[in-house]
Design a protein around this motif. Structure first.
Motif, PDB file in Angstrom:
ATOM      1  N   UNK A 107      15.831   0.531   6.259  1.00 24.57           N
ATOM      2  CA  UNK A 107      15.055   1.196   6.197  1.00 24.57           C
ATOM      3  C   UNK A 107      13.463   1.840   5.511  1.00 24.57           C
ATOM      4  N   UNK A 108      13.047   0.786   5.463  1.00 25.85           N
ATOM      5  CA  UNK A 108      11.128   0.403   4.395  1.00 25.85           C
ATOM      6  C   UNK A 108      10.549   1.174   5.601  1.00 25.85           C
ATOM      7  N   UNK A 109      10.113   2.262   5.373  1.00 21.73           N
ATOM      8  CA  UNK A 109       9.208   3.245   6.399  1.00 21.73           C
ATOM      9  C   UNK A 109       7.502   2.619   5.559  1.00 21.73           C
ATOM     10  N   UNK A 110       7.037   2.699   4.470  1.00 22.40           N
ATOM     11  CA  UNK A 110       5.734   2.557   4.497  1.00 22.40           C
ATOM     12  C   UNK A 110       5.178   1.344   4.371  1.00 22.40           C
ATOM     13  N   UNK A 111       3.896   0.209   5.972  1.00 25.15           N
ATOM     14  CA  UNK A 111       3.146  -0.377   5.659  1.00 25.15           C
ATOM     15  C   UNK A 111       2.826  -0.661   4.867  1.00 25.15           C
ATOM     16  N   UNK A 112       2.211  -0.902   3.557  1.00 25.22           N
ATOM     17  CA  UNK A 112       2.164  -1.357   2.372  1.00 25.22           C
ATOM     18  C   UNK A 112       3.377  -2.145   1.904  1.00 25.22           C
ATOM     19  N   UNK A 113       4.502  -1.467   1.569  1.00 25.06           N
ATOM     20  CA  UNK A 113       5.501  -2.326   0.712  1.00 25.06           C
ATOM     21  C   UNK A 113       5.509  -3.523   1.711  1.00 25.06           C
ATOM     22  N   UNK A 114       5.632  -3.043   3.522  1.00 25.72           N
ATOM     23  CA  UNK A 114       6.136  -4.264   3.954  1.00 25.72           C
ATOM     24  C   UNK A 114       5.644  -5.492   3.688  1.00 25.72           C
TER      25      UNK A 114
END
Length: 250
Positions: A107-114
């Motif tokens: 459930x990672x929704x932040x593109x910068x985190x991915x």
């Protein structure tokens, strides 16, 4: 200010039908609420057959998103990059004659985190990243840019069910460590074997069902007043603890 067009967005019924026929990876298809006639019904049916996420969306939202101003009730967001299969990730480990080293994102929704996780995973020598099809950001242009080119070298698999994927990995001898509060100190945990590390979202952490499938829980020690780290930072620290244990321990 000049408008920035998203090259990963396709609009209109024919365009969306053709991209479905092509087999290209699609992040999701947005369909206007209440519009289920003819061609739209066919698009929804094809999408479901191919495991593509379909979201009903208000016409106003589609109007705001539309670049052509003629979306005909449907917009598809296609992937910036092709996805791998979990089998490809395991095959890469075997090809390198290395114990599998996998990052699973829940459930990672932040593109910068991915993007940041993909970049660190590539630098740390991981064999692949696994993300869910739903409730997760996919391989968008922002993810590609944030990865600083690592997206070209790091296999990313997108699966329907993270819990089932964890079960499959465990059957192949891979230990699965969940990163969450209240676990064993990661510096004391054994992370030098075949390993998959599960990282959850900053808000909710790893979901209960996924956590229950993991073999053990590990935590990063906290000595300040704030008790949590950014998801990509936590992932980076844990990845490099795997590196330390594999290459510098003893």
């Amino acid at each position: 200010m000049e408008r920035q067009f998203n090259e990963n967005q396709l609009e209109g019924r024919n365009a969306v039908l053709e991209v479905l026929k092509s087999g290209r990876d699609i992040e999701k298809i947005l369909v206007q609420k209440g519009n289920v006639e003819g061609t739209i019904r066919r698009i929804v049916g094809m999408a479901k057959e191919n495991g593509v996420v379909v979201q009903e969306t208000a016409k106003q939202k589609l109007d705001e998103m539309s670049q052509t101003k003629n979306h005909q009730g449907v917009i598809a967001i296609v992937s910036e990059h092709e996805y791998a299969e979990v089998e490809d990730i395991l095959a890469l480990a075997a090809e390198r004659n290395e114990k599998p080293f996998i990052i699973i994102l829940d459930n990672i929704t932040d593109p910068h985190n991915l993007g940041a996780v993909i970049r660190t995973a590539e630098c740390a020598g991981a064999h692949g990243v696994i993300i869910p099809k739903r409730r997760s950001v996919g391989l968008t242009a922002v993810v590609g840019k944030t990865s600083a080119g690592a997206i070209e070298y790091m296999p990313v698999a997108r699966v329907t069910n993270i819990s089932r994927t964890i079960e499959d990995l465990k059957k192949q001898g891979i230990w699965v460590a969940c990163a969450d509060m209240g676990g064993d100190d990661c510096f004391d945990a054994a992370l030098d074997g075949p390993i998959a590390i599960v990282i959850g979202s900053e808000g909710d952490g790893v979901s209960r069902l996924v956590k229950e499938k993991c073999d053990f829980v590990v935590s990063l020690p906290m000595y300040g007043k704030i008790s949590s780290l950014n998801a990509s930072v936590a992932a980076s620290l844990l990845m490099y603890e795997v590196v330390r244990q594999r290459h510098y321990k003893g």
